[in-house]
Enzyme design. Sequence first.
Site, short mmCIF file in Angstrom:
data_model
loop_
_atom_site.label_atom_id
_atom_site.label_comp_id
_atom_site.label_asym_id
_atom_site.label_seq_id
_atom_site.Cartn_x
_atom_site.Cartn_y
_atom_site.Cartn_z
N HIS A 174 42.23 38.78 32.35
CA HIS A 174 43.21 39.09 33.39
C HIS A 174 42.55 39.95 34.46
O HIS A 174 41.71 40.79 34.16
CB HIS A 174 44.41 39.84 32.79
CG HIS A 174 45.60 39.78 33.68
ND1 HIS A 174 45.81 40.68 34.69
CD2 HIS A 174 46.62 38.89 33.74
CE1 HIS A 174 46.92 40.35 35.32
NE2 HIS A 174 47.43 39.27 34.77
N ASP A 226 49.90 33.90 28.84
CA ASP A 226 49.94 32.44 28.85
C ASP A 226 49.49 31.83 27.53
O ASP A 226 49.85 30.71 27.21
CB ASP A 226 49.07 31.89 29.99
CG ASP A 226 49.69 32.18 31.33
OD1 ASP A 226 50.92 32.10 31.42
OD2 ASP A 226 48.96 32.52 32.28
N1 CMC Z 1 36.54 32.81 29.52
C1 CMC Z 1 35.22 33.11 29.59
N2 CMC Z 1 34.70 34.04 30.44
C2 CMC Z 1 35.57 34.65 31.27
C3 CMC Z 1 36.94 34.37 31.26
C4 CMC Z 1 37.43 33.42 30.35
N3 CMC Z 1 38.73 33.11 30.29
N4 CMC Z 1 37.56 35.13 32.19
C5 CMC Z 1 36.61 35.87 32.77
N5 CMC Z 1 35.40 35.59 32.22
C6 CMC Z 1 34.13 36.22 32.54
C7 CMC Z 1 33.58 35.68 33.86
O1 CMC Z 1 32.72 34.59 33.66
C8 CMC Z 1 32.88 36.89 34.42
O2 CMC Z 1 31.61 36.99 33.77
P1 CMC Z 1 30.35 37.60 34.59
O3 CMC Z 1 30.72 39.03 34.89
O4 CMC Z 1 29.23 37.47 33.61
O5 CMC Z 1 30.19 36.75 35.82
C9 CMC Z 1 33.71 38.08 33.95
O6 CMC Z 1 34.39 37.61 32.76
C10 CMC Z 1 34.76 38.52 34.97
O7 CMC Z 1 35.48 37.39 35.40
P2 CMC Z 1 36.12 37.25 36.85
O8 CMC Z 1 36.37 35.80 37.13
O9 CMC Z 1 35.31 38.02 37.84
O10 CMC Z 1 37.48 38.01 36.66
P3 CMC Z 1 38.76 37.87 37.56
O11 CMC Z 1 39.48 39.17 37.46
O12 CMC Z 1 38.42 37.39 38.93
O13 CMC Z 1 39.57 36.69 36.85
C11 CMC Z 1 41.13 35.47 35.58
C12 CMC Z 1 40.72 36.85 36.09
C13 CMC Z 1 42.50 35.58 34.89
C14 CMC Z 1 41.29 34.49 36.76
C15 CMC Z 1 40.04 34.96 34.57
O14 CMC Z 1 39.96 35.84 33.48
C16 CMC Z 1 40.33 33.53 34.09
O15 CMC Z 1 39.93 32.58 34.78
N6 CMC Z 1 41.02 33.38 32.92
C17 CMC Z 1 41.41 32.07 32.46
C18 CMC Z 1 42.66 31.64 33.20
C19 CMC Z 1 43.88 32.36 32.73
O16 CMC Z 1 44.14 32.51 31.54
N7 CMC Z 1 44.71 32.81 33.72
C20 CMC Z 1 46.01 33.44 33.44
C21 CMC Z 1 46.06 34.86 33.89
S1 CMC Z 1 47.52 35.70 33.25
C22 CMC Z 1 48.86 34.94 34.06
C23 CMC Z 1 49.00 35.31 35.47
O17 CMC Z 1 49.15 36.52 35.76
O18 CMC Z 1 49.00 34.40 36.32
#
Ligand code: CMC
Length: 431
Positions: free
Chosen positions: A308, A366
């Site tokens: 998240h 989710d």
């Molecule tokens: N699986 C594997 N690695 C992950 C994941 C994941 N689900 N989420 C983040 N990472 C890694 C990512 O690769 C990155 O690694 P590095 O620092 O080595 O590049 C690190 O963790 C940080 O990720 P980020 O993309 O910079 O983090 P963010 O804050 O931009 O993204 C997120 C948050 C929710 C979009 C992401 O965690 C994700 O894509 N999760 C899967 C989709 C999901 O479940 N979304 C629902 C969110 S809750 C409902 C809502 O509020 O809408």
Amino acid sequence: MAKQTGTAKLTIGDKELDLPMYSPSVGPDVIDIRALYAQGGVFTYDPGFTSTASCDSTITFIDGGKGELLHRGYPIDQLAEKSHYLEVCYLLLYGELPSATELEEFEGTITNHTMIHEQMHMFFRGFRRDAHPMATMVGVVGAMSAFYHDSTDISDPRQREIASHRLIAKMPTIAAMAYKYSIGQPFIYPKNSLDFAANFLHMCFAVPAENYEVDPILARAMDRIFTLHADHEQNASTSTVRLASSSGANPFACIAAGIACLWGPAHGGANQACLEMLKEIGTPDRIPEFIARAKDKDDPFRLMGFGHRVYKNTDPRATVLKQSADEVLELLGVENNPLLQVAKELEQTALSDPYFAEKKLFPNVDFYSGIILEAMGFPTSMFTPIFALSRTVGWISQWKEQLSDPAHKIGRPRQLYMGAEMRDYVDVENR
Ligand code: CMC
């Protein structure tokens, strides 16, 4: 707007700027950069808004470090346990918990607005049967502005209130109709004797040919899912609603924009994506393969339902839903469903893997909502529409707050332009 509580000093070359700072009731202080361009000749750069407060708000507060979510100050776990969705709707919309009379009146108003204009049924029939229900919802909710003209004047507080009630009340009907249409069953009209959650289950699962009794445990679990998704401060879809509204667009158009944004798999679409991922994994023995892919930098695959942007410790909504998931699975006697076995083992494997611990990735709301909805019999395509109908009150409350703020203005971000400098047009024969 908060009072100034400090000053931040910023040096840009030989210029020194004093920028006002404000302290919120809880959370980190903010630096007011509104005069930055006028005084310093520079913009700030913050793609993804990771360090930018786009508005001031009194509705919802999240402390991502502590895993805390407050609506008007009340913790989400207390609301999920002791309150119910329509009471939370009232709290979000009006700022305080209702008295017994206020609640009764509000529930009556919402119940009396659940039917949609009969002519709107025609819209559904214009869609292909295999349309995603979110596509249908974006279209039908946007089309509400063509039917409810008496509640589109945003300068009239009474019209704003009527639009709010209509949207909260009609969204479950629209979501259920999108579902019924997609499976070729007749639309089921709302039933005023049922509460909000039970009525939604009835509109989704009843058929005219036989009686449908809503199980109170399932209705309670449904109500919890609605409650836990009701609002989440300035997330992507809420910010979309605020940005759309900043131009003066009508409420139905703004909420249609919010639904469109929510659809994406990084936001509300994650619950569907999560279940599809569990189906793709198929059996517990394939979990290590998918965990390895999630950790591989060269593979775009991510574990859906994990991680998240704001919560870096635990998602308090997930904690409540995990318990709900156990109750529902036991009630339905589906604990041994192979998909749910994969979900449970995946959760355990990821939580004990150092990669996920270091990056603070844990199951989010989710992950568990998908499991519950699957067990209840909803197809994956309905997961995001259910999120959308729950979040409508959050969008509406934020929209209402924005319009009541005399200082609100059109949202218009700036950019870091990296394109070509001015150059002369070249005739096609000379290119
Ligand atoms: N699986 C594997 N690695 C992950 C994941 C994941 N689900 N989420 C983040 N990472 C890694 C990512 O690769 C990155 O690694 P590095 O620092 O080595 O590049 C690190 O963790 C940080 O990720 P980020 O993309 O910079 O983090 P963010 O804050 O931009 O993204 C997120 C948050 C929710 C979009 C992401 O965690 C994700 O894509 N999760 C899967 C989709 C999901 O479940 N979304 C629902 C969110 S809750 C409902 C809502 O509020 O809408």
